[in-house]
Design a protein around this motif. Sequence first.
Motif, PDB file in Angstrom:
ATOM      1  N   LEU A   1      24.597 -12.665  35.637  1.00  0.00           N
ATOM      2  CA  LEU A   1      23.674 -11.980  34.734  1.00  0.00           C
ATOM      3  C   LEU A   1      23.658 -10.494  35.054  1.00  0.00           C
ATOM      4  O   LEU A   1      23.531 -10.105  36.208  1.00  0.00           O
ATOM      5  N   ARG A   2      23.791  -9.690  34.055  1.00  0.00           N
ATOM      6  CA  ARG A   2      23.658  -8.241  34.219  1.00  0.00           C
ATOM      7  C   ARG A   2      22.179  -7.894  34.231  1.00  0.00           C
ATOM      8  O   ARG A   2      21.321  -8.717  33.902  1.00  0.00           O
ATOM      9  N   ALA A   3      21.877  -6.668  34.613  1.00  0.00           N
ATOM     10  CA  ALA A   3      20.491  -6.246  34.813  1.00  0.00           C
ATOM     11  C   ALA A   3      19.611  -6.467  33.583  1.00  0.00           C
ATOM     12  O   ALA A   3      18.503  -6.993  33.694  1.00  0.00           O
ATOM     13  N   GLN A   4      20.076  -6.086  32.400  1.00  0.00           N
ATOM     14  CA  GLN A   4      19.236  -6.239  31.213  1.00  0.00           C
ATOM     15  C   GLN A   4      19.027  -7.704  30.859  1.00  0.00           C
ATOM     16  O   GLN A   4      17.923  -8.114  30.495  1.00  0.00           O
ATOM     17  N   ALA A   5      20.069  -8.523  30.992  1.00  0.00           N
ATOM     18  CA  ALA A   5      19.930  -9.953  30.709  1.00  0.00           C
ATOM     19  C   ALA A   5      18.961 -10.605  31.696  1.00  0.00           C
ATOM     20  O   ALA A   5      18.129 -11.442  31.311  1.00  0.00           O
ATOM     21  N   LEU A   6      19.038 -10.224  32.968  1.00  0.00           N
ATOM     22  CA  LEU A   6      18.110 -10.752  33.964  1.00  0.00           C
ATOM     23  C   LEU A   6      16.686 -10.306  33.657  1.00  0.00           C
ATOM     24  O   LEU A   6      15.745 -11.103  33.739  1.00  0.00           O
TER      25      LEU A   6
END
Length: 124
Positions: free
Chosen positions: A80-85
């Motif tokens: 997961l990338r930062a925005q998705a997390l």
Amino acid sequence: MKLLLDEGLPRSAAARLSNVNIDTIHVSEIGLSAAEDAEIIQRAIEEDRVVVTLDADFHTLLALYEATVPSVIRIRIERLRAQALTDLLVKVINECSEELQQGAAVTVEPNRIRVRRLPLLPDL
């Protein structure tokens, strides 16, 4: 709600979550990058934070010690990338806020969120 992000999760997610008024720190910001899980749990207890991790060991430790705090959110979605997390954690907090405040082990999978109240007791 205050969160403590474990190693393996994007450090930049802490700032993104803070920007949406969720007090969040990453273990690397407080010198706990190489810390044992028990030390991270202790810090979360001291600061009244929910641990967010990819590591199943946190739920195991909660069960082993029949702990009632801290709440732990285990993410079972890789890469997961930062925005998705950030988006995912906002959703989890909105859906599970009461349980997290009372003490819970939350497991987040691609298609479901499972909540178990603390203490985690063995099935009889």
